[in-house]
Design a protein around this motif. Sequence first.
Motif, mmCIF file in Angstrom:
data_model
loop_
_atom_site.group_PDB
_atom_site.id
_atom_site.type_symbol
_atom_site.label_atom_id
_atom_site.label_comp_id
_atom_site.label_asym_id
_atom_site.label_seq_id
_atom_site.Cartn_x
_atom_site.Cartn_y
_atom_site.Cartn_z
ATOM 1 N N TYR A 199 38.424 34.273 35.781
ATOM 2 C CA TYR A 199 39.128 33.334 36.379
ATOM 3 C C TYR A 199 41.119 34.023 36.067
ATOM 4 N N ILE A 200 41.530 34.605 37.340
ATOM 5 C CA ILE A 200 43.397 34.693 37.261
ATOM 6 C C ILE A 200 43.592 33.398 37.991
ATOM 7 N N TYR A 201 44.576 32.276 37.430
ATOM 8 C CA TYR A 201 45.046 31.426 38.232
ATOM 9 C C TYR A 201 46.654 32.090 38.615
ATOM 10 N N CYS A 202 46.724 32.357 39.438
ATOM 11 C CA CYS A 202 47.291 32.644 40.151
ATOM 12 C C CYS A 202 48.371 31.895 41.195
ATOM 13 N N ARG A 203 49.851 31.427 40.511
ATOM 14 C CA ARG A 203 51.283 30.645 41.611
ATOM 15 C C ARG A 203 50.577 31.343 42.974
ATOM 16 N N GLY A 204 50.718 29.835 43.432
ATOM 17 C CA GLY A 204 50.915 30.036 45.428
ATOM 18 C C GLY A 204 51.816 30.720 45.915
ATOM 19 N N GLU A 205 53.651 30.953 44.610
ATOM 20 C CA GLU A 205 54.355 30.941 45.681
ATOM 21 C C GLU A 205 54.389 33.379 45.413
ATOM 22 N N TYR A 206 53.145 33.942 44.999
ATOM 23 C CA TYR A 206 52.591 34.837 45.202
ATOM 24 C C TYR A 206 51.602 35.737 45.748
ATOM 25 N N PRO A 207 51.495 34.978 47.377
ATOM 26 C CA PRO A 207 50.471 35.100 47.839
ATOM 27 C C PRO A 207 50.104 36.353 48.610
ATOM 28 N N GLN A 208 50.820 37.827 48.693
ATOM 29 C CA GLN A 208 50.602 39.296 48.356
ATOM 30 C C GLN A 208 49.980 40.147 46.976
ATOM 31 N N VAL A 209 50.581 38.776 45.897
ATOM 32 C CA VAL A 209 49.940 39.419 45.029
ATOM 33 C C VAL A 209 47.961 38.982 44.627
ATOM 34 N N VAL A 210 47.782 37.660 45.381
ATOM 35 C CA VAL A 210 46.716 37.663 45.654
ATOM 36 C C VAL A 210 45.892 38.534 45.532
ATOM 37 N N THR A 211 46.443 38.861 47.165
ATOM 38 C CA THR A 211 45.823 40.294 48.240
ATOM 39 C C THR A 211 45.154 41.425 47.134
ATOM 40 N N ILE A 212 46.718 41.627 46.392
ATOM 41 C CA ILE A 212 46.123 43.367 45.188
ATOM 42 C C ILE A 212 44.951 42.458 44.903
ATOM 43 N N LEU A 213 45.206 41.516 43.680
ATOM 44 C CA LEU A 213 43.984 41.499 42.264
ATOM 45 C C LEU A 213 43.187 41.673 43.135
ATOM 46 N N ASN A 214 42.707 40.932 44.803
ATOM 47 C CA ASN A 214 41.645 41.037 44.983
ATOM 48 C C ASN A 214 41.148 42.483 45.571
ATOM 49 N N VAL A 220 35.410 38.580 37.825
ATOM 50 C CA VAL A 220 36.797 37.586 38.120
ATOM 51 C C VAL A 220 36.500 37.109 39.927
ATOM 52 N N GLU A 221 36.765 35.962 39.997
ATOM 53 C CA GLU A 221 38.041 35.326 40.357
ATOM 54 C C GLU A 221 39.227 34.976 40.594
ATOM 55 N N VAL A 222 40.270 35.078 41.794
ATOM 56 C CA VAL A 222 41.215 34.512 41.675
ATOM 57 C C VAL A 222 41.598 33.396 42.744
ATOM 58 N N ARG A 223 42.468 32.554 41.805
ATOM 59 C CA ARG A 223 42.693 30.785 42.481
ATOM 60 C C ARG A 223 43.755 31.254 42.836
ATOM 61 N N THR A 224 44.199 30.073 42.999
ATOM 62 C CA THR A 224 45.894 29.845 43.890
ATOM 63 C C THR A 224 46.444 28.416 43.447
ATOM 64 N N GLY A 225 47.479 29.064 42.653
ATOM 65 C CA GLY A 225 48.121 27.329 42.606
ATOM 66 C C GLY A 225 48.877 27.254 43.659
ATOM 67 N N ALA A 226 49.178 25.875 43.355
ATOM 68 C CA ALA A 226 49.720 25.053 44.965
ATOM 69 C C ALA A 226 51.581 25.045 44.644
ATOM 70 N N GLY A 227 52.304 25.289 43.416
ATOM 71 C CA GLY A 227 54.174 25.214 43.890
ATOM 72 C C GLY A 227 53.687 23.955 42.532
ATOM 73 N N ALA A 228 53.378 24.252 41.163
ATOM 74 C CA ALA A 228 53.553 23.265 40.270
ATOM 75 C C ALA A 228 54.398 23.494 38.681
ATOM 76 N N TYR A 229 54.922 23.958 38.088
ATOM 77 C CA TYR A 229 55.517 24.921 37.244
ATOM 78 C C TYR A 229 54.431 23.818 35.793
ATOM 79 N N VAL A 230 54.462 22.651 36.332
ATOM 80 C CA VAL A 230 53.699 22.424 35.011
ATOM 81 C C VAL A 230 52.264 23.216 34.589
ATOM 82 N N CYS A 231 51.830 23.191 35.333
ATOM 83 C CA CYS A 231 50.099 23.966 35.309
ATOM 84 C C CYS A 231 50.140 25.640 34.750
#
Lengths: 407, 151
Positions: free
Chosen positions: A121-136, A153-164
């Motif tokens: 799994y790639i846990y990509c931060r929600g602030e990088y939507p364009q990166v999610v597209t590239i990774l997919n 591999v699957e990409v999952r998107t975070g939703a704005g939490a620094y602690v993650c």
Amino acid sequence: MAEEMRIVLRNYGKINPLKIDDYIAQGGYKPYDKACNMDAFELIQEVKSANLRGRGGAGFNCGQKWQFAHQAQADQKYVVCNADEGEPGTYKDRMIMENDPHALLEGMAICGYAIGATKGYIYCRGEYPQVVTILNTAIDQAQEKGVFKNFDVEVRTGAGAYVCGEETALIESLEGNRGEPRYKPPYPPSEGLWGKPTIVNNVETFANIPIIVEKGGDWYASIGTPAYPGTKILTLTGDINNRTFFEVPTNTTLREVIYKYGGGIPGGKKFKAVQTGGTSGAFIPENLLDTPIAFDSMSEIGAVLGSGAVFVLDETRDIVDVACRISKFFEHESCGKCAPCREGTMRIYDLMTKINGGKGSKSDTALLNKLGRVMSYSCFCGLGQAAPAPVLSTIKHFQADYDAKLM
Amino acid sequence: MNRLTKYANLINDLKEKKGGIIEAFHAIEKEYSYLPEDAIVEAAKTFNVSTAEAYGVATFYSMFSVKPRGKNVIRLCESAPCHIAGADEVFDALKRELGIDVGESTEDGLFALELTECVGQCQATPVITINGKAYLDVNPAKIPEILAEYK
């Protein structure tokens, strides 16, 4: 500008990141084939001999971590890439993913083979939507081309939490929960995602793997400082002529980073302070600039290399105001799970607002020192433990700036 | 299609993703800009968690909103590198131009204004994002033309 050493960013600007054939033409996925023809244990020994240490900030030995997961017995194991990159001033993982996504995928696939995991799994931060597209896109191409032997591999998107960015909080988030950190032990290599052995490594760590497999651990271990070898991608922000990123060996000093690579301070102004490692790092004065950026040398001066963010302030900056602003960040980003962090970050922000507003006294800075010290060992996770560092380091090194604001 | 069916469809598409409730919330927000109560209840059922847990997730992450907000979500980064580069002046310009304060939405439902921490574009500060798209080296003078793209 001084010479960089591009290992992780070796393909930067040379390939079209959206074309897997470009990556393959540069020798990409050959290290993965090589790795799959090795015994998994030997492969891990190779990574260990490189002495590669985590590039997300914690600096744990990567091969050692892999060995724990390799040895764990389970019907399913996971490889997780931490692409949360929430540290203010940091964007190096984005540079890797935007410009060379297959280097990351290849590193993850090698890890999968080494520990016996078939799912990543790639846990990509929600602030990088364009990166999610590239990774997919990259994942689709790798699957179409059949480069992965027994891995997906699957990409999952975070939703704005620094602690993650904290590995167990990230795992909680991947499971669909609030991203609150878990009590450790058990550590993720023995019990991680859905209770299964899991390796969580940073984007930059994984991107180092293919070249280590290609050129060998000894080659890698000879670069930079022996205790933290290799290179580090740094991102420069603040009052610096070259607000940019570059990759340098880890024995490079902070002074070289700021003056050689960063081109010094704009407008002929003088240097005042540098904060390294992102917003959770300490502020360092001029007399400590000859320290190498390597993990342990930074720890020795009470600073951190962390994510590799370098934030420079010139002589005109109000460092108390900046530290106050940073304390607001932590008050907002504390997940609230433990009282020392939840209450502590709020109190730090209160006290800093009071001091910054010219209403503070000596007893307030004394209280901050005590509170910060207690938080550094009593908070549940790294967020709360590191939160006081910017404030405590500025009180220590820039006392005159505080005194000027005290009643 | 009524609203509830639409939520159910969006959520249903993702039900095979283990732990995929966050992805489902992203899908709903993309459509509605916030998470309506009945969508949260629906997601809780699909992912087999209690409604309380689903709310816990919806309210934990700063990109999710459980109250209605404007279609185009503007986020201004206020982290240290943006802060020293003049984020406050940009913020004042946004408030002036939109006539709203942070956490509010314009009456026409076109914009919502929020603060955020680092969005990872620190090479060219200050930065704002609109629906995730980053605008770099922003200054107060640039605000009207940026907003015009969304009107």
